[in-house]
Motif scaffolding. Structure first.
Motif, short mmCIF file in Angstrom:
data_model
loop_
_atom_site.label_atom_id
_atom_site.label_comp_id
_atom_site.label_asym_id
_atom_site.label_seq_id
_atom_site.Cartn_x
_atom_site.Cartn_y
_atom_site.Cartn_z
N ILE A 141 0.86 -1.18 0.00
CA ILE A 141 0.00 0.00 0.00
C ILE A 141 0.90 1.23 0.00
CG2 ILE A 141 -0.15 0.17 2.53
CD1 ILE A 141 -3.10 0.92 2.22
N GLU A 142 0.46 2.30 -0.66
CA GLU A 142 1.26 3.52 -0.71
C GLU A 142 1.26 4.21 0.65
OE1 GLU A 142 3.09 4.54 -3.22
OE2 GLU A 142 2.49 2.81 -4.43
N ASN A 156 -1.55 6.68 1.22
CA ASN A 156 -2.93 6.22 1.14
C ASN A 156 -3.67 6.65 2.41
OD1 ASN A 156 -5.19 4.13 1.67
ND2 ASN A 156 -4.60 3.68 -0.44
N TYR A 157 -4.92 7.10 2.25
CA TYR A 157 -5.64 7.63 3.40
C TYR A 157 -5.86 6.57 4.48
CZ TYR A 157 -10.19 5.45 2.33
OH TYR A 157 -11.22 4.57 2.14
N ARG A 158 -5.87 5.28 4.10
CA ARG A 158 -6.05 4.24 5.11
C ARG A 158 -4.81 4.08 5.99
NH1 ARG A 158 -10.56 1.28 5.28
NH2 ARG A 158 -12.00 1.47 3.52
N GLU A 167 -8.26 11.47 -4.93
CA GLU A 167 -7.53 10.94 -3.77
C GLU A 167 -8.44 10.18 -2.82
OE1 GLU A 167 -8.43 15.33 -2.76
OE2 GLU A 167 -7.91 14.12 -4.51
#
Length: 431
Positions: free
Chosen positions: A40-41, A44-46, A387
């Motif tokens: 995952i980046e 990333n909002y998560r 985003e």
């Protein structure tokens, strides 16, 4: 589980499990390792959300301990709850009594979707690819589990909002019926009981009590099993900032005086508690039918209700407004859309608007929960920022309407969005 196939929900639930079982440091280490491995980046909002959850867990432990240290009467106790077992003791019952055995009662039901796909023919190839990578368009589940827990000698948390939960004499609590922080940490601060109540029906404590979506789909939907207890059993809830419960109770013929807040009974112990689960995450036909029935009851009793069939749910008065949202508003107003600010309307007014809507345009957010009141021939256009592309309401729409259309507001801005929306709306408005 193959880490590179972990869903966003699995990612978040893993953080919660690690915090609850091993603590904040191991959870933070796991996130760092997962990001470093390229699953995952980092932006990333998560990821940022998960790290924020870990910080919240650390601050909660300190805050609750300070409350105990300041308790001169020594009436507070900090417990670490054990998540309830999901092994059922039986199927859902038609009636729950004080003598009903503790445990999980569960049934499996067909979801009965209206649609198994979505419309993307109006999108560019680039935008289709973005949505496909975000798992849009997957077929819905064919079944859903419905659950009711029965527990004995139950106490409520001393603190509420995102810390609201219930815990029994064995230290068992129910994460899916609890606020965000107990789900995350398992920590429950309770008072020494000063009185006993024979039986209560405890509505799910929303993941976030001040959030419209969670309050409606978790807490309010908990009323669906209310007829499985006697008509004098108190109904315990956390907070109802949007005024759902009295309205829905009246529509269902439930005596509103049965509603009691967690705060008013937090010093009690309940001999028997019935705890229904909140709604299924991606909804079902049964879920939507419950809310459509409420809408029908309200419309049957409303005096002189008037609603536009074309609605744009604006967020221009909130901190999460779309860029240049006024341009979108002006364009849709020219087509006959009502610019609807949900925060300025009562729950009844919101139900009225959505229950007769023919076209709903809205950006992704909690207010999209109101599509559960919409008719099945309604057309829903959901706008995303690049985003924050989230498939949740696309999946939920499959139980509401076959007419769901996603849009992405990217580097073309509001003007580019309108250009992409124009031919689609021209077609939808002439049907």
């Amino acid at each position: 589980m193959n880490l590179d196939q972990m869903s966003p929900m699995d990612f978040t639930s893993t953080i919660f499990r690690l915090v609850r079982e091993e603590g904040s440091a191991p959870a933070k280490e796991w996130v760092d390792t997962y990001v470093a491995a390229g699953h995952i980046e980092h932006d990333n909002y998560r990821v940022s959300q998960g790290l924020s959850q870990i910080r919240d867990a650390e601050s909660q432990a300190l805050r609750l301990q300070k409350m105990i240290d300041a308790d001169s009467r020594e009436s507070l106790e900090l417990l670490r709850g054990i998540p309830a077992s999901l092994a059922p003791v039986g199927g859902l019952l038609s009636k729950y009594w004080g003598s009903t055995s503790a445990g999980l009662y569960q049934g499996r039901f067909a979801t009965m979707p209206i649609s198994r796909s979505m419309h993307d023919e109006h999108l560019s190839r680039k935008h289709r690819a973005r949505l496909t990578s975000a798992s849009f368009g997957l077929p819905p589940s064919d079944y859903v589990e419905d659950r009711v827990f029965v527990a004995h000698d139950v106490r409520l948390s001393r603190t509420g909002w995102t810390e609201a939960t219930a815990i029994d004499a064995d230290g068992v609590f129910h994460p899916t019926r609890s606020g965000r922080l107990p789900r995350l940490t398992g920590l429950v601060l309770v008072e020494r009981p000063e009185r006993e109540i024979e039986m209560v029906y405890i509505l799910p404590f929303p993941y976030v009590s001040g959030n419209y979506y969670h309050s409606l789909t978790e807490m309010a939907y908990g009323l669906r099993h209310i007829y499985t207890v006697d008509a004098d059993v108190p109904i315990v809830f956390e907070k109802d900032p949007f005024g759902f419960l009295p309205v829905i109770c009246r529509a269902m013929g439930i005596d509103v005086s049965r509603l009691v807040s967690r705060e008013s009974v937090q010093n009690a112990i309940f001999s028997t508690a019935v705890l229904p689960e909140g709604g299924p995450y991606y909804w079902s036909s049964t879920f939507v039918q419950f809310f459509r029935s409420i809408a029908l009851q309200l419309r049957n009793t409303a005096a002189g209700a008037s609603s536009s069939e074309l609605i744009y749910v604006s967020r221009s008065k909130s901190q999460r407004s779309l860029p240049d949202e006024w341009i979108i508003e002006n364009y849709l107003r020219s087509l006959g859309f009502e610019i609807f600010f949900a925060e300025e309307h009562s729950f009844e007014e919101q139900v009225d608007k959505f229950s007769c809507a023919q076209v709903i345009v809205a950006s992704h957010g909690a207010g999209m929960a109101n599509i559960c009141f919409a008719p099945d021939d309604c057309r829903v256009l959901e706008i995303f920022l690049p985003e924050l592309i989230n498939r949740d309401f696309q999946r939920r729409s499959q139980f509401v309407t076959p007419n769901y259309y996603p849009m992405i507001l990217d580097e073309g801005g509001a003007t580019g969005l309108i250009e992409g929306m124009a031919s689609l709306l021209e077609d939808l408005l002439t049907r």
